[in-house]
Design a protein around this motif. Structure first.
Motif, PDB file in Angstrom:
ATOM      1  N   LYS A 542     -10.529  -9.827 -25.075  1.00 26.94           N
ATOM      2  CA  LYS A 542      -9.413  -9.029 -25.557  1.00 26.94           C
ATOM      3  C   LYS A 542      -9.011  -7.981 -24.527  1.00 26.94           C
ATOM      4  CE  LYS A 542     -11.211  -9.433 -30.293  1.00 26.94           C
ATOM      5  NZ  LYS A 542     -11.814  -8.698 -31.430  1.00 26.94           N
ATOM      6  N   THR A 543      -7.821  -7.438 -24.698  1.00 29.77           N
ATOM      7  CA  THR A 543      -7.365  -6.354 -23.836  1.00 29.77           C
ATOM      8  C   THR A 543      -8.287  -5.154 -23.992  1.00 29.77           C
ATOM      9  OG1 THR A 543      -5.068  -7.063 -24.069  1.00 29.77           O
ATOM     10  CG2 THR A 543      -5.444  -4.799 -23.335  1.00 29.77           C
ATOM     11  N   GLY A 544      -8.714  -4.584 -22.850  1.00 32.87           N
ATOM     12  CA  GLY A 544      -9.603  -3.429 -22.881  1.00 32.87           C
ATOM     13  C   GLY A 544     -11.068  -3.768 -22.978  1.00 32.87           C
ATOM     14  N   ALA A 700      -8.051 -14.212 -17.271  1.00 31.99           N
ATOM     15  CA  ALA A 700      -6.771 -14.626 -17.857  1.00 31.99           C
ATOM     16  C   ALA A 700      -6.815 -14.525 -19.370  1.00 31.99           C
ATOM     17  CB  ALA A 700      -6.425 -16.050 -17.439  1.00 31.99           C
ATOM     18  N   HIS A 701      -5.633 -14.235 -19.937  1.00 29.79           N
ATOM     19  CA  HIS A 701      -5.466 -14.318 -21.384  1.00 29.79           C
ATOM     20  C   HIS A 701      -5.130 -15.748 -21.800  1.00 29.79           C
ATOM     21  CE1 HIS A 701      -5.925 -10.196 -22.646  1.00 29.79           C
ATOM     22  NE2 HIS A 701      -5.111  -9.777 -21.694  1.00 29.79           N
ATOM     23  N   ALA A 713     -16.867 -17.209 -19.298  1.00 30.48           N
ATOM     24  CA  ALA A 713     -17.612 -16.100 -19.900  1.00 30.48           C
ATOM     25  C   ALA A 713     -16.657 -15.315 -20.777  1.00 30.48           C
ATOM     26  CB  ALA A 713     -18.201 -15.196 -18.819  1.00 30.48           C
ATOM     27  N   VAL A 714     -17.133 -14.968 -21.959  1.00 32.64           N
ATOM     28  CA  VAL A 714     -16.326 -14.171 -22.888  1.00 32.64           C
ATOM     29  C   VAL A 714     -16.889 -12.756 -22.897  1.00 32.64           C
ATOM     30  CG1 VAL A 714     -15.488 -13.918 -25.244  1.00 32.64           C
ATOM     31  CG2 VAL A 714     -15.908 -16.201 -24.308  1.00 32.64           C
ATOM     32  N   HIS A 737     -13.976 -19.730 -29.380  1.00 29.78           N
ATOM     33  CA  HIS A 737     -13.311 -20.641 -30.318  1.00 29.78           C
ATOM     34  C   HIS A 737     -12.218 -19.909 -31.089  1.00 29.78           C
ATOM     35  CE1 HIS A 737     -12.777 -22.750 -34.190  1.00 29.78           C
ATOM     36  NE2 HIS A 737     -12.931 -23.862 -33.465  1.00 29.78           N
ATOM     37  N   LYS A 738     -12.503 -18.652 -31.468  1.00 34.07           N
ATOM     38  CA  LYS A 738     -11.514 -17.864 -32.204  1.00 34.07           C
ATOM     39  C   LYS A 738     -10.280 -17.598 -31.326  1.00 34.07           C
ATOM     40  CE  LYS A 738     -13.158 -14.233 -34.206  1.00 34.07           C
ATOM     41  NZ  LYS A 738     -13.642 -12.826 -34.360  1.00 34.07           N
ATOM     42  N   LEU A 739     -10.498 -17.189 -30.062  1.00 36.69           N
ATOM     43  CA  LEU A 739      -9.377 -16.915 -29.159  1.00 36.69           C
ATOM     44  C   LEU A 739      -8.561 -18.180 -28.895  1.00 36.69           C
ATOM     45  CD1 LEU A 739     -11.184 -14.628 -26.523  1.00 36.69           C
ATOM     46  CD2 LEU A 739      -9.533 -13.900 -28.251  1.00 36.69           C
ATOM     47  N   TYR A 740      -9.266 -19.285 -28.702  1.00 33.56           N
ATOM     48  CA  TYR A 740      -8.584 -20.552 -28.410  1.00 33.56           C
ATOM     49  C   TYR A 740      -7.739 -20.994 -29.607  1.00 33.56           C
ATOM     50  CZ  TYR A 740      -7.910 -25.319 -26.685  1.00 33.56           C
ATOM     51  OH  TYR A 740      -7.352 -26.499 -26.241  1.00 33.56           O
TER      52      TYR A 740
END
Length: 754
Positions: A542-544, A700-701, A713-714, A737-740
């Protein structure tokens, strides 16, 4: 143990019966627990946290401070530290909370505050944690300094500098400032000698032109009676010699002072280049530019128009008063008595003008800021049809500046004539006293006229002396700011015993990395991450979350607070900065192109590169084709920041610059975040070419841009929470998985709308 209690809070806590000598730290926030406006003082000692709710009032007083804070308390809450659970802050939309989470029971809000006080609350938590750990309460905590000088009570002109103009060590600054003349010792001695000779001729000329002329040439029985032509020639030679020495002095001065200021500006700029990125993020651009230009120029003008004329006026005054005493001690005493009164009058007047100048400077700064906002925000202004409102705001502020200007002119046009009238009154007194002395034969007419001339000669030095001290104070203040830059120590320094990697392979290992930009607000929290040499790692989050911060730490734009980052098994703090920076290339979404040609901007990575090397790099970055369509090809000039080019074109030039650099480690920090699909595809092709054979970290986002990564890496809340390939992470059904899933659902919506 160190303590820090702002002075204005001490009396408020003492009124509640708290022993302020035991307090270790205190902060001031702006809301009640329920969210109402208030002045909340929070303080801690070794045992308790005190929350004092009330209202801060402003009371006028005498002295340097003029106003002080008084406090009307409403309630006091005492919380034993041992009974408190875990403390943390929570940021809301425009406010924040300090929350206690006990081991048993529900969380509760201890303090509410505007979002700007978030870092203040974090520091308070840090202090309480240090107390609970039994270490220094203020360890690794940056305290908020007082707004007033503790020695004399004067308010700091610039709170961020904490420098009192009354208490600064002007003597040491003066000695150091004079040290810039060391390389020009011979010229400085020449200047002084020429000034002495010029002053001597300036003092002698009135003596020849009045006393000797009237008493010895134009008076029968005089030693040089009737030798008028010869005397006029002597007088002309004296005047000519004085003018000649003044001209020579100006010539030598003009060829000395500019070089001294040149050396000063070069030293400032070189010092700025050595400073770390953190220094620039904490300073405003305009402030830094002022230190290079305006502050150095303030010093320049003092040494051109101030110091030399100070010497001239001091010598002239001393010589004139000495001659007056030799001519007649009675009239000399009259002049000496009148001069201090005139000086006091000028000093009072310049004090008034200083206040006018400060107000004018404030309004001028506000007008400049408004013009800058208007120029940069024209799209928004026109989009909301606010042109007339902006013009009205500017006119309103401009009217305030005009009022100050008018008041300043009125005071000047009234006060200066009155002072000059008083100075003329001094001449009248000399005439009243000296006239009868001439008639009675006590003094000659030439002596009397000499006194009139010399008295008028003193007017200029008196006026100069009345305000030169203020000028000198500004010069010393500017010098202090200049030396602040020169003496600043970079946060990221060269290692004392550097270790050079040969070969530089590019394996990266981050171990337990902690880092914070603001005190007590960590961005990375014990991060662990490894990248094999020659492999590509994709970083998402996430951002930040701390992704870009990690990139900055690898390149050692900042240093870690705790833990270490290794490259090929060696801590980056032990690597020479030149090798480290040359071996790491960063391509980010924030691109800066310098004013100059496109070729120069690409060549910035390697100034000795040939035009053939530049073209090869541009072709590798898919930039050659659009460059050749420009009017002058590679010699096309771009403006500040490259505003003449599109975002995609600037990005490709940035990639070309990195290709020419040929780094072993490549960091791609959201390199295509602001690009359209077609431009992104073109840039991705260029990046794929650039990545071959290099250790690559891609941030990258858009998860689709990381499909070629060897592993992913997350990062979340400053830590690596997941690590693996795309397939492995999808199977874990975790954060990746949630971000994807969120991104895929977003794409489905876009496709349906299309």
């Amino acid at each position: 143990m160190k303590t820090h209690i702002p002075e204005y809070m001490i009396s408020a806590f003492q009124a509640q019966g708290i022993d302020t000598k035991k307090l270790l730290y205190a902060v001031h926030t702006d809301m009640t627990r329920e969210g109402g406006l208030a002045d909340l003082y929070a303080a801690v000692d070794a045992d308790n946290l005190y929350l004092l709710d009330g209202e801060e009032l402003v009371v006028k007083t005498s002295g340097a401070r003029r106003i002080v804070a008084a406090y009307a308390a409403r309630s006091l809450e005492t919380l034993p530290l041992k009974s408190l659970g875990e403390l943390k802050t929570e940021r809301l939309l425009s406010t924040g909370w300090l929350i206690e989470e006990p081991k048993d029971g529900d969380a509760r809000v201890l303090m509410s505050f505007s979002v700007g006080f978030l870092s203040t609350a974090e520091r308070l938590i840090k202090v309480i944690d240090n107390i609970n750990k039994g270490v220094d309460a203020l360890r690794e905590v940056v305290v908020d300094e007082e707004l007033f000088c503790p020695k004399c009570g004067t308010r700091y002109p610039e709170p961020e500098r904490k420098l009192c103009p009354k208490c600064m060590d002007k003597a040491s600054i003066t000695r150091r400032l004079m040290g810039f003349f060391g390389r020009y010792r011979g010229k400085v001695i020449s200047i002084v000698l020429v000034m002495l000779l010029g002053s001597a001729f300036a003092i002698v000329a009135p003596y020849l032109g009045t006393k000797l002329l009237f008493d010895e040439v134009l008076t029968e029985g005089g030693q040089y009676f009737a030798m008028l032509l010869g005397f006029v020639l002597v007088l002309f030679v004296v005047r000519a010699m004085g003018v000649g020495f003044n001209t020579l002095y100006s010539y030598v001065l003009a060829h000395t002072i500019p070089w001294i200021v040149y050396d000063l500006k070069v030293q400032i700029f070189e010092a700025m280049q050595r400073l770390s990125v953190g220094f620039y993020t904490s300073k405003r651009t305009g402030t830094l530019m002022n230190r290079v230009n305006r502050d150095a120029t303030n010093i320049y003008w003092f040494f051109v128009d101030g110091l030399p004329y100070l010497v001239v006026n001091v010598l002239t005054s001393a010589g004139v008063i000495t001659l007056m005493c030799l001519l007649n001690i009675k009239l000399a005493l009259v002049c000496v008595i009148i001069m201090p009164i005139t000086i006091v009058m000028f000093r009072v007047l310049w004090g008034v003008f200083r206040r006018f100048h400060h107000k004018f400077w404030v309004y001028s700064s506000q007008l400049n800021s408004m013009v800058s906002d208007s120029v940069n925000g024209q799209r928004v202004i026109k989009a909301y049809a606010r042109e007339d409102d902006e013009a009205s705001r500017f006119a309103h502020l401009g009217l305030k500046q005009t009022d100050v200007d008018i008041a300043s002119f009125n005071v000047g046009f009234t006060a200066f004539p009155l002072i000059y009238l008083f100075m003329f009154f001094g001449q009248v007194i000399i005439t009243i006293i000296g006239g009868p002395m001439v008639v009675s034969g006590e003094i000659t007419l030439g002596t009397f006229l000499s006194f009139i001339v010399y008295f008028n000669m003193l007017n200029g030095p008196v006026e100069f002396m009345s305000w030169v001290s203020n000028w000198w104070a500004r010069c010393v203040d500017s010098a202090q700011r200049v030396f602040e830059i020169i003496d600043a120590k970079p946060d990221v320094a060269e290692p004392e015993e550097p270790v050079t990697l040969d070969p530089f392979l590019g394996g990266i290992d981050a171990r337990g990395v902690w880092f914070e930009y603001d005190p007590a607000t960590p961005v990375l929290k014990g991060l662990e991450l490894q990248v094999e040499a020659g492999k590509m790692l994709g970083i998402v989050g996430k951002t930040g979350a701390g992704k870009s911060t990690l990139a900055n730490l690898i390149a050692r734009l900042y240093d870690v607070n705790e833990g270490e980052i290794l490259i090929d098994g060696v801590n980056v703090k032990r690597l020479p900065l030149a090798q480290l920076r040359q071996s790491i290339g960063i391509v980010s979404q924030d691109i800066y192109l310098f004013i100059g040609t496109i070729a120069d901007n690409i060549r910035y990575a390697r100034p000795d590169a040939s035009i053939e090397d530049v073209i090869r790099a541009a072709k590798a970055a898919s930039a050659h084709d659009f460059i050749m369509l420009l009017p002058d090809g590679y010699e096309t000039r771009v403006g500040a920041g490259g505003q003449d080019l599109s975002g995609g074109e600037k990005q490709r030039l940035s990639i070309a610059r990195t290709v020419l650099q040929n780094p072993r480690i490549l960091i791609l920090d959201e390199a295509t975040a602001a690009m359209d699909t077609e431009t992104e595809a073109s840039i991705q092709a260029a990046l794929s070419t650039l990545q071959k054979g290099r250790t690559t970290i891609a941030i990258a986002h858009r998860l689709s841009t990381l499909r070629d990564a060897d592993s992913l890496a997350v990062i979340d809340d400053g830590k690596v929470v997941e690590r693996g390939t795309h397939v492995e992470l999808m199977k874990k059904m975790g954060e990746y998985h949630k971000l994807y899933k969120i991104q895929m659902e977003g794409l489905k919506v876009i496709n349906m709308d299309a």
